[in-house]
Enzyme design. Structure first.
Site, mmCIF file in Angstrom:
data_model
loop_
_atom_site.group_PDB
_atom_site.id
_atom_site.type_symbol
_atom_site.label_atom_id
_atom_site.label_comp_id
_atom_site.label_asym_id
_atom_site.label_seq_id
_atom_site.Cartn_x
_atom_site.Cartn_y
_atom_site.Cartn_z
ATOM 1 C CB SER A 124 126.588 -15.082 89.208
ATOM 2 O OG SER A 124 126.062 -15.263 87.884
ATOM 3 C CG ASP A 193 125.737 -10.652 85.297
ATOM 4 O OD1 ASP A 193 124.501 -11.311 85.087
ATOM 5 O OD2 ASP A 193 126.545 -11.378 85.338
#
Length: 321
Positions: A124, A193
């Site tokens: 990410s 996350d």
């Protein structure tokens, strides 16, 4: 506490869901010129080799990103054969078309590879940076507590020569995020996350989101979570929904299931655990375009990544009223 390494799981079906949603959200947020602050609370190492020891050991990318690439190439080959057989120059595009958000995800990941290589998978941090390029006022703050991954992350980020755009914080983001909210620009995306290696992570995620929404109600908050046979995993999205509703904020919950979660036995009678069967992404203050985009993308993804008849997807949402 530090046994989890995302390198084992890079490019799996959970990454497909998470990163498809992340790209769609960022595409919307970057339509405005106003400065955007992005926070990645569990950044990992940033870049991963799909031909490296970790990824090769798990093989999870073969059932995620790499399967999508294989299916896309298979469809393209079929389109070429059909076009050659029928001499129809208009049939090719309809056969190979994927939903826009899913195709965007594949294109972004492919941009980190040369030709048909597909050996590098961006985490990410690198996906976010690729979408923020050219926006000098934006800021990306990366949190990573794992000492080895934090060191690797810094080395990978240094290659970007991004200057003040990106900062790496080797600290506990569950506490560290607080000092940055609300941001000066009043625009932010928080991606949360964790590995959920510790079951206390579920409660800490809820506490973090509750605090964040209290401090900065109009930020966009995106939480990835596993769907596994554990009460905390099923309670988290319900509690996040309650949080959003009480705060009067819109919300969206998207899930992707690729196989059954039931235990099986092999020929020797040993129990075989299925691995991660499904995961979800919960978004507070989602873009109004996200539901339609993810519905189309996940319908295709569930079919392409299905490992058994239990594949499914769901996208539900609610207003803040």
């Amino acid at each position: 506490m530090f046994s989890y390494r995302h390198a084992f799981h890079a490019g799996n079906h959970a990454d497909v869901l998470k990163h498809t949603a992340l790209i769609a959200v960022l595409r919307h947020l970057t339509q405005k010129d106003t400065a955007l602050n992005v926070f990645d609370t569990h950044a990992g190492a940033g870049l991963y080799r799909l031909d490296g020891d970790y990824a090769q050991t798990s093989g999870e990318a073969a059932d995620g990103y790499l399967r999508l690439i294989f299916k896309q190439n298979e469809a393209l080959a079929l389109a070429n054969q059909t076009q050659a057989a029928t001499k129809n120059t208009t049939s090719k595009s309809s056969l190979e078309a994927l939903p826009a958000a899913l195709q965007d995800y594949l294109d972004v990941v492919a941009s980190f590879n040369k030709g048909q290589n597909h050996k590098v998978y961006p985490g990410s941090p690198f996906i976010i940076h690729s979408l923020l390029q050219g926006r000098d006022r934006d800021r990306l703050k990366l949190f990573e507590l794992h000492p080895t991954d934090a060191k690797t992350l810094r080395a990978n980020i240094a290659q970007l020569d991004a200057g003040r755009l990106i900062t790496v914080h080797q600290e506990d983001s569950f506490e560290g995020l607080k000092k940055f909210l609300p941001p000066p620009s009043r625009r932010a995306l928080v991606l949360c996350d964790p590995s959920y290696e510790l079951k206390t992570d579920y409660a800490r995620v809820l506490t973090m989101m509750t605090d964040a929404v209290t401090r900065f109600a109009t930020g966009t908050y995106m939480v990835w979570y596993p769907i596994i046979p554990r009460p905390e995993a099923h309670e988290l999205p319900r509690k996040l929904k309650t949080l959003a509703q009480r705060a009067g904020r819109a919300w969206l919950n998207a899930t992707l299931t690729v196989k059954s979660s039931k235990l099986t036995t092999d020929d020797a009678g040993d129990v075989v655990r299925p691995g991660l069967p499904a995961s979800g992404v919960f978004v507070i203050n989602p873009p109004h375009t996200l539901k339609a985009q993810l519905t189309a993308a996940l319908e295709a993804t569930a079919k392409l990544l299905a490992q058994d008849k239990n594949k499914s997807f769901e996208v539900e949402s609610g207003s803040g009223a």
